[in-house]
Design an enzyme around this catalytic site. Sequence first.
Site, PDB file in Angstrom:
ATOM      1  N   GLN A  38       0.803  -1.218   0.000  1.00 55.00           N
ATOM      2  CA  GLN A  38       0.000   0.000   0.000  1.00 55.00           C
ATOM      3  C   GLN A  38       0.838   1.272   0.000  1.00 55.00           C
ATOM      4  OE1 GLN A  38      -2.547   0.223   3.411  1.00 55.00           O
ATOM      5  NE2 GLN A  38      -0.884  -0.013   4.894  1.00 55.00           N
ATOM      6  N   TYR A 217      22.025  -2.769  22.362  1.00 57.59           N
ATOM      7  CA  TYR A 217      22.985  -3.527  21.558  1.00 57.59           C
ATOM      8  C   TYR A 217      23.455  -2.688  20.380  1.00 57.59           C
ATOM      9  CZ  TYR A 217      18.670  -4.882  18.987  1.00 57.59           C
ATOM     10  OH  TYR A 217      17.461  -4.889  18.323  1.00 57.59           O
TER      11      TYR A 217
END
Length: 417
Positions: A38, A217
């Site tokens: 979309q 991280y």
Amino acid sequence: MVGHGRDADVVVVGGGIGGLANALALTLKGLRVRVLEQAHEFGEVGAGLQIAPNCTRILDRWGLLDEVTSLGVLPESIVMRDAIDGEVLTRLDLRDVERRYGFPYMVIHRSDLHGTLLRACRRAGVDLVNDVTVTGYEQAADGAVAVHAGGRERGAVVLAADGLRSVARRLLSDDEPVSSAYVAYRGAVPFEQVARLDVQPKDVVVHVGPRCHFVQYALRHGEMFNQVAVFESPKALAGEEDWGTPDELDAAFTATSEQVRAGLPLMWRDRWWRMFDRDPIDDWVRGRVALTGDAAHPPLQYLAQGAVMAIEDAWVLSEHVARLTGATGAAGVDWDAALAAYNAVRPLHCRRVLTTARAWGRLWHHDGEQREWRNAVLRERDVHDYAYVDWLFGPTALTPGELPPMFPGYDGEPALA
């Protein structure tokens, strides 16, 4: 017809990680696939994600592991800390994980994984179509149809990878997304912005606290640093509409360790993600329309298996398609049998993931005496104890008989909390 003027064997609705994974996997089996997205362009929003060996194993089979590895980070450990006092509670040695399961545990920017799949789809010849919003699904003779404002797209199968608020799911269930009342803030910043902080760039660090947690991280070979702050929203619990606002973020982490509080100013404060999942459903197929990815099994994030499950869905379906394709090639696929085989195994596995993710989240967010109990249990865990991840990180099951045994205490619902 909005594609490139050719019929498609398979129509995939949704161009996220799950949709592209399905398109690639089926194209590699010789099928013609059209993806309807979309948005005006293909892309992903968000920051980092974790992909465990059950996913990197599949990426390797698709010939993508080297490219993904070149874009991601292979951390040395997952470290769990108490978010209040900073104590290390337990760790998972990810080098040993790779030896045990044969494939690495990786962290990667969501857009990098999506981009790898998109490039692979283009190389393979997938028909990628933008600016198409599918509003309905219909069955057809020997196929199905995706309905949109510009017309109708027919395929032997339509795969709905249309996300948490899937239109296609209404064919199978009248359920609604379930709010956990938790919200996530994310932030991925250049590493130099955290270099003076007490961070561990070689590890995935999870700080677990009362009704909140904080994840850190490195990404992109240590050039970026990713943080995720998750907390229970008092406004959500009170039924207010404007829940998860930055004032709630700050209040949720006031009692946490210095390391956690030092990272909070680096979060993106102009956007946040409300944490929803759905109750598991046992049937993902209606005629020639099948759910895949978050349309079928949107999880809470605590096991880091959302994108992984979507990629597993794609691999499992494509393997059954290949097994059930006759001598006439793509035209000879026994689609009803392939979808039945897919539907026999994936809902069972993903039910396990969804229910365990909910329980794991409760465990992370304990307070008071329950927090003390949790910390004591985690401290006693042997670093090489894989009882709670063997069922996840091993080879992806193609049949119910290949599903591995669950961890101790699992009897349809996890006894983790």
